[in-house]
Design an enzyme around this catalytic site. Structure first.
Site, PDB file in Angstrom:
ATOM      1  N   SER A 105       0.871  -1.113   0.033  1.00 35.80           N
ATOM      2  CA  SER A 105      -0.035  -0.023  -0.137  1.00 35.80           C
ATOM      3  C   SER A 105       0.863   1.131  -0.072  1.00 35.80           C
ATOM      4  CB  SER A 105      -1.064   0.103   1.213  1.00 35.80           C
ATOM      5  OG  SER A 105      -1.272   1.264   1.421  1.00 35.80           O
TER       6      SER A 105
ATOM      7  N   TYR B  94      -2.663   5.943  -5.301  1.00 35.11           N
ATOM      8  CA  TYR B  94      -4.049   6.600  -5.739  1.00 35.11           C
ATOM      9  C   TYR B  94      -3.636   7.599  -6.695  1.00 35.11           C
ATOM     10  CZ  TYR B  94      -5.921   4.944  -1.180  1.00 35.11           C
ATOM     11  OH  TYR B  94      -6.221   3.862  -0.130  1.00 35.11           O
TER      12      TYR B  94
ATOM     13  N   THR C   9      -5.828   2.355  -7.335  1.00 34.23           N
ATOM     14  CA  THR C   9      -7.068   2.198  -6.477  1.00 34.23           C
ATOM     15  C   THR C   9      -7.901   3.452  -7.173  1.00 34.23           C
ATOM     16  OG1 THR C   9      -6.244   1.504  -4.436  1.00 34.23           O
ATOM     17  CG2 THR C   9      -8.150   2.430  -4.349  1.00 34.23           C
TER      18      THR C   9
ATOM     19  N   LYS D 122      -7.964  -1.239  -9.583  1.00 31.48           N
ATOM     20  CA  LYS D 122      -8.671  -1.790  -8.318  1.00 31.48           C
ATOM     21  C   LYS D 122      -9.773  -1.049  -7.841  1.00 31.48           C
ATOM     22  CE  LYS D 122      -7.626  -3.148  -3.544  1.00 31.48           C
ATOM     23  NZ  LYS D 122      -8.510  -2.451  -2.939  1.00 31.48           N
TER      24      LYS D 122
ATOM     25  N   HIS E 179     -13.189  -1.963  -1.692  1.00 30.94           N
ATOM     26  CA  HIS E 179     -12.318  -1.382  -0.729  1.00 30.94           C
ATOM     27  C   HIS E 179     -12.566  -1.910   0.775  1.00 30.94           C
ATOM     28  CE1 HIS E 179      -9.663   2.120  -0.793  1.00 30.94           C
ATOM     29  NE2 HIS E 179      -9.872   1.898   0.394  1.00 30.94           N
TER      30      HIS E 179
END
Length: 363
Positions: free
Chosen positions: A122, A151, A177, A236, A260
């Site tokens: 992440s 992101y 994401t 994602k 999520h």
């Protein structure tokens, strides 16, 4: 020795007695995670009901075995984006592993790589891209895939920096994401002091506020990521066939069906419920993965039967990490592998390719 240390040693001593992911969940929530960690990792949109919906949705699917098949040499190995892995099970990007264990993502990465699985780091991790890459490169085992999540930030230079670091440190894919705007209902269940406490613990995001998502992001911005990455890009957070097709048109190499972890909005559709729609929409043009609600090897089997190339887990890894660090992560993955292997054998599938839609029915 403190009572907390004694409790930790007791948990480590009995890790072999933890036989299911539910055992790890119980141990983590009752003993190894502190108040803030339990609250953060369990949080859904306003409550825990939405994450639970991801799990419950699997109960509407039943496995229909095929008998009298030779399954004496059942094999879980497969390829994900041309990378050979031990099984179609990976670790989804989850922030702040430091809340579960002092070694944080370093322990998670070691455990995952030693099991031959994909690890997605992440961008909100508590260890840097450099640290995790170095930790994995020092392993004796040939490491499988390391993928990097990001992101699309207001400040595009942050996104670009994460992509370029991932490229330079040997990661093999970028996971974007796409379902996270600046708003998310899970934040409502967290006390204000939590965000002040964890803000300095995310070294890959250099500015405040740490999660700088952009509400104006469109598929054109996803295309921008593809154009600015030398690595394959995975979208994602897709939950519809229409969005899946649009992502494919942007040039992504794979799609991850995900909501999520049920953290963004209430009553969101579960991932397993829309998996078939997404698989049918992309029509084999890209690989499709999923996460959300995987708690048993049979869940993985169902996801594969419905067309997923792999299933990823988030919270169960945190439970294993909190109980016994790297060893806990490995044990969680081993449990899922064993359960998937047995499910395949009973269902009559000798390889991952033998798992077919006809082996699963929806009730």
């Amino acid at each position: 020795m403190s009572s907390q240390c004694n409790k930790k040693l007791d948990m480590i001593g009995r890790i072999d007695k933890l036989k299911t992911l539910r055992d790890f969940e119980k141990c983590a929530l009752e003993e190894s995670l502190d108040y803030y960690a339990k609250l953060y990792f369990s949080a859904g949109a306003c409550s825990t009901s939405t994450p639970k919906h991801n799990e419950d949705a699997f109960n509407r699917y039943k496995i229909r075995p095929r008998v009298l098949r030779d399954v004496s040499k059942t094999n879980l190995e497969c390829h994900l984006l041309d990378c050979h892995v031990s099984c179609p099970i990976g670790i989804s990007p989850t922030a702040l592993h430091c809340l579960a264990h002092s070694e944080a993502e370093l322990a998670t990465a070691r455990g995952c790589c030693k099991e031959g699985c994909v690890f997605i780091l992440s961008s909100s991790a508590s260890r840097s891209i450099e640290e995790v890459a170095t930790e994995v490169s020092n392993l004796k085992e040939t490491p499988p895939a390391l993928w990097m999540q990001t992101y699309i930030h207001n400040d595009r230079s942050i996104t670009l920096d994460i992509i370029q670091k991932a490229e330079s440190f040997g990661f093999s894919a970028i996971v974007v994401t796409v379902d996270s705007s600046s708003s998310a209902l899970w934040k409502k269940v967290m006390p204000d002091e939590f965000f002040e406490m964890v803000s300095p613990k995310m070294p890959n995001l250099p500015s405040l506020p740490r999660l700088i998502s952009d509400n104006s992001v469109t598929f054109e911005d996803l295309k921008w990521v593809v154009e600015n990455s030398k690595l394959p890009v995975i979208a994602k957070g897709i939950l519809s066939g229409e969005d899946a097709k649009a992502a494919v048109e942007c040039g992504v190499s794979a799609i991850m069906v995900s909501n999520h972890g049920g953290r963004l909005i209430e009553r969101v559709v579960s991932t397993i419920e829309v998996l078939e729609e997404v698989v049918d929409a992309v029509n084999g043009k890209v690989e499709v993965y999923m996460d959300g609600g995987i708690r048993r090897g049979s869940d993985v089997f169902i996801a594969l039967a419905l067309g997923a190339k792999a299933a990823f887990i988030g919270r169960p890894v945190i439970w294993g990490l909190s109980v016994d660090g790297e060893n806990g992560v490995r044990k969680v993955l081993q449990i899922l592998k064993e359960e998937l292997l047995i499910t395949m054998q009973v269902a009559g599938a000798q390889s991952i390719e033998d798992i077919k839609r006809s082996m699963v029915v929806k009730i």
